[in-house]
Write a protein that holds these residues in place. Structure first.
Motif, short mmCIF file in Angstrom:
data_model
loop_
_atom_site.label_atom_id
_atom_site.label_comp_id
_atom_site.label_asym_id
_atom_site.label_seq_id
_atom_site.Cartn_x
_atom_site.Cartn_y
_atom_site.Cartn_z
N VAL A 173 -17.38 -37.48 -17.13
CA VAL A 173 -16.68 -38.48 -18.03
C VAL A 173 -16.78 -39.94 -17.09
O VAL A 173 -16.15 -40.07 -16.05
N PRO A 174 -17.66 -40.77 -17.28
CA PRO A 174 -17.66 -42.06 -16.63
C PRO A 174 -16.72 -42.96 -17.03
O PRO A 174 -16.59 -43.43 -18.21
N VAL A 175 -15.97 -43.51 -16.18
CA VAL A 175 -14.89 -44.60 -16.58
C VAL A 175 -14.52 -45.32 -15.37
O VAL A 175 -14.75 -44.96 -14.15
N THR A 176 -13.68 -46.49 -15.27
CA THR A 176 -13.22 -47.24 -14.09
C THR A 176 -11.80 -46.64 -13.80
O THR A 176 -11.21 -45.71 -14.57
N ALA A 177 -11.45 -46.75 -12.58
CA ALA A 177 -10.20 -46.15 -12.03
C ALA A 177 -9.09 -46.85 -12.90
O ALA A 177 -8.18 -45.97 -13.34
N VAL A 178 -9.13 -48.04 -13.51
CA VAL A 178 -8.07 -48.51 -14.39
C VAL A 178 -7.96 -47.74 -15.55
O VAL A 178 -6.93 -47.41 -16.04
N GLU A 179 -9.22 -47.59 -15.95
CA GLU A 179 -9.20 -46.83 -17.47
C GLU A 179 -8.76 -45.32 -17.38
O GLU A 179 -7.98 -44.83 -17.99
N HIS A 180 -9.21 -44.77 -16.11
CA HIS A 180 -8.83 -43.64 -15.95
C HIS A 180 -6.99 -43.31 -15.47
O HIS A 180 -6.42 -42.50 -16.10
N ASP A 181 -6.63 -44.23 -14.88
CA ASP A 181 -5.35 -44.14 -14.58
C ASP A 181 -4.27 -44.24 -15.85
O ASP A 181 -3.19 -43.70 -15.99
N THR A 182 -4.51 -45.15 -16.80
CA THR A 182 -3.76 -45.51 -18.06
C THR A 182 -4.19 -44.34 -19.03
O THR A 182 -3.13 -43.74 -19.37
N ALA A 183 -5.29 -43.64 -19.08
CA ALA A 183 -5.58 -42.49 -19.82
C ALA A 183 -4.57 -41.29 -19.26
O ALA A 183 -4.20 -40.58 -20.22
N VAL A 184 -4.62 -40.85 -18.14
CA VAL A 184 -4.00 -39.85 -17.67
C VAL A 184 -2.49 -40.05 -17.74
O VAL A 184 -1.58 -38.93 -17.70
N ALA A 185 -2.10 -41.32 -17.61
CA ALA A 185 -0.54 -41.34 -17.87
C ALA A 185 -0.27 -41.12 -18.95
O ALA A 185 0.81 -40.29 -19.31
N GLN A 186 -1.05 -41.14 -20.33
CA GLN A 186 -0.91 -40.85 -21.44
C GLN A 186 -0.93 -39.38 -21.65
O GLN A 186 -0.19 -38.69 -22.51
N ILE A 187 -1.99 -38.87 -21.11
CA ILE A 187 -2.15 -37.31 -21.53
C ILE A 187 -1.70 -36.27 -20.45
O ILE A 187 -1.82 -35.09 -20.68
N SER A 188 -1.51 -36.69 -19.31
CA SER A 188 -0.97 -35.79 -18.21
C SER A 188 0.23 -36.18 -17.51
O SER A 188 1.29 -35.24 -17.55
N HIS A 189 0.27 -37.37 -17.10
CA HIS A 189 1.50 -37.56 -16.33
C HIS A 189 2.73 -37.50 -16.83
O HIS A 189 3.83 -37.12 -16.53
#
Length: 329
Positions: A173-189
């Motif tokens: 999955v290609p994303v930027t670091a900022v997009e990744h960090d927001t998404a994983v906060a929602q569904i993992s962290h």
């Protein structure tokens, strides 16, 4: 497209290094070896090194020895230890990636230490158990593996890693670091923190513990993860986690308000039905395969749409997007 020494057809096994041999690093070492690659591992813990050697893997006694001559080096150490590892890569010419669960701080560290070729990565795979003994060469089969695309990213290097990881069975999955960090906060962290809060309900409530069953088990599974690992990933992504945690608290407050209504059963149904529909429609069914232009713009658009790369051959990118034929029930 910029060139990469490991782009194009792979005519021979890659020389690879994995630094850190816990669950993810150990699984990557084993997966690369199973794929026929010439891979060397290293871990700061002598006992872990011996476990990996006993499993038949080549393991060096230092980071420097492990990465010498490696075309691809994967850093699989916790975020707090990266400042100790990165100086040992000074002058290293190979492609470097990582598997850390937060990407913004790693990007900053890579730049600060002058890594010549770096692509941030994060396989969305894991267990509640940890360590090399828990590692599994099939851990990444079918998992989403984030590879960050930034203005400084060499596209050839990105494609090389995308090809390597899709060959291991991952969906890249290609994303930027900022997009990744927001998404994983929602569904993992944040889910890890929520699971910890739910598990805390057992303290001083033996009857609740005796009655707990499936919903409690499923909702608290990740609370069994080592506390240090949860703290590291949430603390390393503090801004995004704080924002998403406050958002979740806001939703819970709204549900509390619905319980205060004259007819709480009727009031709760719409919110619960929406959530149920979303859960039943996840994960999305794959749509039609497509060939994608290998450009930063097209790849980021793919990731933002929920799509992923399935294969890379000679610069040709095969991709998949979520289908729209699944009906909520």
């Amino acid at each position: 497209m910029q060139s990469s020494p490991v782009a194009g057809n792979r005519s021979h096994p890659l020389r690879a290094a994995v630094v850190g041999l816990g669950l993810i690093g150990g699984s990557l070492l084993r997966a690369l070896a199973a794929g026929g690659h010439d891979v060397t591992g290293f871990d700061a813990d002598p006992r872990t090194r011996e476990l990996a050697r006993a499993a038949g893997h080549r393991v060096a006694d230092s980071v420097t020895d492990a990465v010498r001559g490696a075309e691809v080096t994967a850093l699989a150490v916790p975020l707090q230890f990266l400042p100790q590892v990165l100086p040992q890569l000074a002058g290293h010419d190979g492609l470097v990636t990582d598997v850390t669960s937060v990407k913004g701080p790693v990007r900053e560290l890579a730049a600060a230490h002058g890594l010549r070729r770096f692509v941030g990565g994060h396989p969305m795979a894991g267990k509640e158990t940890s360590g090399f003994a828990a590692s599994d060469p099939d851990l990444f089969s079918g998992c989403a593996w984030v590879l960050c695309l930034e203005p400084e990213t060499d596209l050839g290097d990105w494609l090389a890693l995308a090809r390597l990881y899709t060959e291991l069975g991952a969906r890249v999955v290609p994303v930027t670091a900022v997009e990744h960090d927001t998404a994983v906060a929602q569904i993992s962290h944040v889910p890890h923190l929520f699971a910890a809060a739910l598990a805390g309900q057992l303290a001083g409530h033996p009857l609740a513990a005796a009655l707990a069953a499936g919903s409690f088990r499923d909702g608290t599974r990740v609370a069994a993860t080592r506390a240090e690992l949860i703290a590291a990933m949430c603390g390393g992504n503090v801004d995004a986690v704080r924002g998403e945690l406050r958002s979740l608290i806001g939703v819970l407050r709204e549900m509390s308000d619905l319980l205060d209504s004259d007819d709480p059963v009727t009031a709760l149904v719409p919110a619960l039905r929406t959530a149920g529909d979303l859960r039943r429609s996840w994960p999305a069914t794959p749509g039609e395969a497509e060939e994608l232009t290998a450009s930063v713009g097209s790849l980021l658009e793919l990731g933002r749409s929920g799509g992923w790369v399935t294969a890379v051959h000679d610069g040709e990118v095969l991709a998949m997007r979520p289908g729209s034929d699944r009906k909520a029930s």
